[in-house]
Write a protein that holds these residues in place. Structure first.
Motif, PDB file in Angstrom:
ATOM      1  N   THR A  74       0.856  -1.176   0.000  1.00  0.00           N
ATOM      2  CA  THR A  74       0.000   0.000   0.000  1.00  0.00           C
ATOM      3  C   THR A  74       0.891   1.224   0.000  1.00  0.00           C
ATOM      4  OG1 THR A  74      -1.954   1.035   0.983  1.00  0.00           O
ATOM      5  CG2 THR A  74      -0.252   0.204   2.515  1.00  0.00           C
ATOM      6  N   THR A  75       0.281   2.383  -0.071  1.00  0.00           N
ATOM      7  CA  THR A  75       1.041   3.628  -0.041  1.00  0.00           C
ATOM      8  C   THR A  75       0.550   4.479   1.124  1.00  0.00           C
ATOM      9  OG1 THR A  75      -0.499   4.720  -1.547  1.00  0.00           O
ATOM     10  CG2 THR A  75       1.401   3.625  -2.534  1.00  0.00           C
ATOM     11  N   SER A  76       1.487   5.121   1.778  1.00  0.00           N
ATOM     12  CA  SER A  76       1.204   6.075   2.852  1.00  0.00           C
ATOM     13  C   SER A  76       2.539   6.674   3.254  1.00  0.00           C
ATOM     14  CB  SER A  76       0.556   5.375   4.062  1.00  0.00           C
ATOM     15  OG  SER A  76       1.531   4.749   4.861  1.00  0.00           O
ATOM     16  N   PRO A  77       2.539   7.672   4.106  1.00  0.00           N
ATOM     17  CA  PRO A  77       3.825   8.230   4.547  1.00  0.00           C
ATOM     18  C   PRO A  77       4.726   7.211   5.257  1.00  0.00           C
ATOM     19  CG  PRO A  77       2.070   9.777   5.012  1.00  0.00           C
ATOM     20  CD  PRO A  77       1.417   8.502   4.550  1.00  0.00           C
ATOM     21  N   VAL A  78       4.163   6.191   5.890  1.00  0.00           N
ATOM     22  CA  VAL A  78       4.997   5.197   6.599  1.00  0.00           C
ATOM     23  C   VAL A  78       5.323   3.979   5.746  1.00  0.00           C
ATOM     24  CG1 VAL A  78       4.167   5.905   8.875  1.00  0.00           C
ATOM     25  CG2 VAL A  78       3.060   3.992   7.697  1.00  0.00           C
ATOM     26  N   HIS A  79       4.594   3.748   4.675  1.00  0.00           N
ATOM     27  CA  HIS A  79       4.826   2.579   3.830  1.00  0.00           C
ATOM     28  C   HIS A  79       5.867   2.916   2.756  1.00  0.00           C
ATOM     29  CE1 HIS A  79       0.969   1.481   5.693  1.00  0.00           C
ATOM     30  NE2 HIS A  79       1.515   0.284   5.674  1.00  0.00           N
ATOM     31  N   ASN A  80       7.103   2.958   3.199  1.00  0.00           N
ATOM     32  CA  ASN A  80       8.210   3.272   2.288  1.00  0.00           C
ATOM     33  C   ASN A  80       9.088   2.034   2.126  1.00  0.00           C
ATOM     34  OD1 ASN A  80       9.740   3.115   4.653  1.00  0.00           O
ATOM     35  ND2 ASN A  80       9.604   5.328   4.996  1.00  0.00           N
ATOM     36  N   ILE A  81      10.140   2.163   1.361  1.00  0.00           N
ATOM     37  CA  ILE A  81      11.009   1.008   1.098  1.00  0.00           C
ATOM     38  C   ILE A  81      11.566   0.441   2.398  1.00  0.00           C
ATOM     39  CG2 ILE A  81      13.213   0.302   0.054  1.00  0.00           C
ATOM     40  CD1 ILE A  81      12.430   2.013  -2.377  1.00  0.00           C
ATOM     41  N   GLU A  82      11.978   1.295   3.313  1.00  0.00           N
ATOM     42  CA  GLU A  82      12.535   0.830   4.581  1.00  0.00           C
ATOM     43  C   GLU A  82      11.507  -0.005   5.353  1.00  0.00           C
ATOM     44  OE1 GLU A  82      12.655   4.170   3.614  1.00  0.00           O
ATOM     45  OE2 GLU A  82      14.703   3.944   2.843  1.00  0.00           O
ATOM     46  N   TYR A  83      10.266   0.450   5.363  1.00  0.00           N
ATOM     47  CA  TYR A  83       9.195  -0.296   6.042  1.00  0.00           C
ATOM     48  C   TYR A  83       9.068  -1.695   5.447  1.00  0.00           C
ATOM     49  CZ  TYR A  83       4.477  -1.936   7.060  1.00  0.00           C
ATOM     50  OH  TYR A  83       3.405  -2.716   7.423  1.00  0.00           O
ATOM     51  N   PHE A  84       8.995  -1.776   4.113  1.00  0.00           N
ATOM     52  CA  PHE A  84       8.794  -3.063   3.454  1.00  0.00           C
ATOM     53  C   PHE A  84      10.004  -3.981   3.620  1.00  0.00           C
ATOM     54  CE2 PHE A  84       5.652  -0.478   1.000  1.00  0.00           C
ATOM     55  CZ  PHE A  84       4.527  -1.143   1.450  1.00  0.00           C
ATOM     56  N   HIS A 112       9.287   2.682  -9.000  1.00  0.00           N
ATOM     57  CA  HIS A 112       9.270   2.412  -7.559  1.00  0.00           C
ATOM     58  C   HIS A 112       9.386   0.902  -7.333  1.00  0.00           C
ATOM     59  CE1 HIS A 112       8.423   2.659  -3.326  1.00  0.00           C
ATOM     60  NE2 HIS A 112       7.426   1.802  -3.474  1.00  0.00           N
ATOM     61  N   THR A 113       8.729   0.122  -8.176  1.00  0.00           N
ATOM     62  CA  THR A 113       8.825  -1.337  -8.070  1.00  0.00           C
ATOM     63  C   THR A 113      10.268  -1.780  -8.214  1.00  0.00           C
ATOM     64  OG1 THR A 113       6.598  -1.612  -8.952  1.00  0.00           O
ATOM     65  CG2 THR A 113       8.060  -3.526  -9.078  1.00  0.00           C
ATOM     66  N   TYR A 114      10.960  -1.215  -9.179  1.00  0.00           N
ATOM     67  CA  TYR A 114      12.374  -1.567  -9.371  1.00  0.00           C
ATOM     68  C   TYR A 114      13.162  -1.320  -8.093  1.00  0.00           C
ATOM     69  CZ  TYR A 114      17.102  -1.756 -11.159  1.00  0.00           C
ATOM     70  OH  TYR A 114      18.421  -2.088 -11.344  1.00  0.00           O
ATOM     71  N   ASP A 115      13.016  -0.137  -7.516  1.00  0.00           N
ATOM     72  CA  ASP A 115      13.756   0.207  -6.293  1.00  0.00           C
ATOM     73  C   ASP A 115      13.372  -0.694  -5.131  1.00  0.00           C
ATOM     74  OD1 ASP A 115      14.983   2.264  -7.706  1.00  0.00           O
ATOM     75  OD2 ASP A 115      13.602   3.805  -6.960  1.00  0.00           O
ATOM     76  N   LEU A 116      12.085  -0.989  -5.007  1.00  0.00           N
ATOM     77  CA  LEU A 116      11.609  -1.827  -3.903  1.00  0.00           C
ATOM     78  C   LEU A 116      12.104  -3.268  -4.046  1.00  0.00           C
ATOM     79  CD1 LEU A 116       9.992  -2.374  -1.373  1.00  0.00           C
ATOM     80  CD2 LEU A 116       7.907  -2.410  -2.790  1.00  0.00           C
ATOM     81  N   VAL A 117      11.959  -3.844  -5.213  1.00  0.00           N
ATOM     82  CA  VAL A 117      12.400  -5.225  -5.425  1.00  0.00           C
ATOM     83  C   VAL A 117      13.917  -5.325  -5.259  1.00  0.00           C
ATOM     84  CG1 VAL A 117      12.587  -7.107  -7.106  1.00  0.00           C
ATOM     85  CG2 VAL A 117      10.423  -5.866  -6.836  1.00  0.00           C
ATOM     86  N   LYS A 121      15.665  -7.767  -2.576  1.00  0.00           N
ATOM     87  CA  LYS A 121      16.640  -8.789  -2.991  1.00  0.00           C
ATOM     88  C   LYS A 121      17.981  -8.598  -2.284  1.00  0.00           C
ATOM     89  CE  LYS A 121      16.317 -11.597  -5.608  1.00  0.00           C
ATOM     90  NZ  LYS A 121      15.997 -13.024  -5.407  1.00  0.00           N
ATOM     91  N   GLU A 122      18.335  -7.354  -1.975  1.00  0.00           N
ATOM     92  CA  GLU A 122      19.602  -7.083  -1.286  1.00  0.00           C
ATOM     93  C   GLU A 122      19.537  -7.422   0.194  1.00  0.00           C
ATOM     94  OE1 GLU A 122      20.227  -2.963  -2.221  1.00  0.00           O
ATOM     95  OE2 GLU A 122      21.091  -3.418  -4.197  1.00  0.00           O
ATOM     96  N   ASN A 123      18.319  -7.540   0.745  1.00  0.00           N
ATOM     97  CA  ASN A 123      18.177  -7.681   2.196  1.00  0.00           C
ATOM     98  C   ASN A 123      17.606  -9.002   2.673  1.00  0.00           C
ATOM     99  OD1 ASN A 123      18.914  -5.022   3.662  1.00  0.00           O
ATOM    100  ND2 ASN A 123      17.914  -4.395   1.761  1.00  0.00           N
ATOM    101  N   VAL A 124      17.031  -9.793   1.788  1.00  0.00           N
ATOM    102  CA  VAL A 124      16.542 -11.120   2.179  1.00  0.00           C
ATOM    103  C   VAL A 124      17.110 -12.154   1.206  1.00  0.00           C
ATOM    104  CG1 VAL A 124      14.433 -10.284   3.306  1.00  0.00           C
ATOM    105  CG2 VAL A 124      14.361 -10.947   0.908  1.00  0.00           C
ATOM    106  N   LYS A 125      17.234 -13.370   1.686  1.00  0.00           N
ATOM    107  CA  LYS A 125      17.853 -14.426   0.878  1.00  0.00           C
ATOM    108  C   LYS A 125      16.847 -15.321   0.177  1.00  0.00           C
ATOM    109  CE  LYS A 125      21.948 -14.574   3.833  1.00  0.00           C
ATOM    110  NZ  LYS A 125      21.682 -13.298   4.445  1.00  0.00           N
TER     111      LYS A 125
END
Length: 181
Positions: A74-84, A112-117, A121-125
């Protein structure tokens, strides 16, 4: 027998909108597997991991089941890449076999999808799967950028059932990806 069957499980809400007791959730998961379900995609619309724990633990106990846990996008001020990314790390810690970025409303946009994915990928295995509805008419582009960022699996639908509020057409995505790794 060679095609895996997948179901969507609303965590503690099972298939509906009411909370069910833990023993009911465990029995539902066990009976689903006994009746042929191979992949259980578990999500909570509020991304509240407490509503997922019983389902995840029950599914992990079943032999041969792939436990996929979803991030409700979803989108909101708290739902950013760091949150996900933080949420994905917590899901990985539960023992999930894979994570699905589940965009039920078709809110994801390509870059945004590119940045999020890429961040996921960089943070989970574990593998990352993308699920984006065609509601806004751009989920095929979302899928392309997700693939470019390293997504492992994308959800599509056969063309008679695709687009609209469904997913990008399987045939179009196959044609677009022909000749690529």
């Amino acid at each position: 027998p060679n095609t895996k069957l997948q179901m969507l499980l609303r965590g503690q809400n099972v298939l509906g909108y009411s909370h069910y007791p833990d023993d009911f959730v465990r029995m539902f998961v066990r009976k689903s597997v006994e009746n042929g379900i191979d992949i259980i995609r578990i999500f909570d619309a509020l991304n509240d991991i407490r509503n997922l724990e019983t389902s995840i633990n029950a599914a992990r106990k079943e032999k041969g089941v792939h436990v996929q846990v979803a991030i409700s996008y979803t989108t909101s001020p708290v739902h950013n890449i760091e949150y996900f990314v933080d949420y994905a790390k917590r899901l990985e810690e539960t023992g999930a076999d894979s994570i699905c970025l589940k965009d039920m409303a078709g809110l994801l946009v390509p870059y945004h999808t590119y940045d999020l994915v890429k961040a996921l990928k960089e943070n989970v295995k574990i593998p990352i799967q993308i699920h984006s509805h065609f509601t806004a008419g751009i989920s095929d582009m979302v899928m392309m950028k997700a693939i470019e960022a390293g997504a492992d699996v994308i959800d599509t639908a056969l063309s008679p059932l695709a687009q609209g509020t469904s997913h990008p057409a399987t045939e179009s995505m196959v044609a677009a990806l022909a000749g690529t790794p």
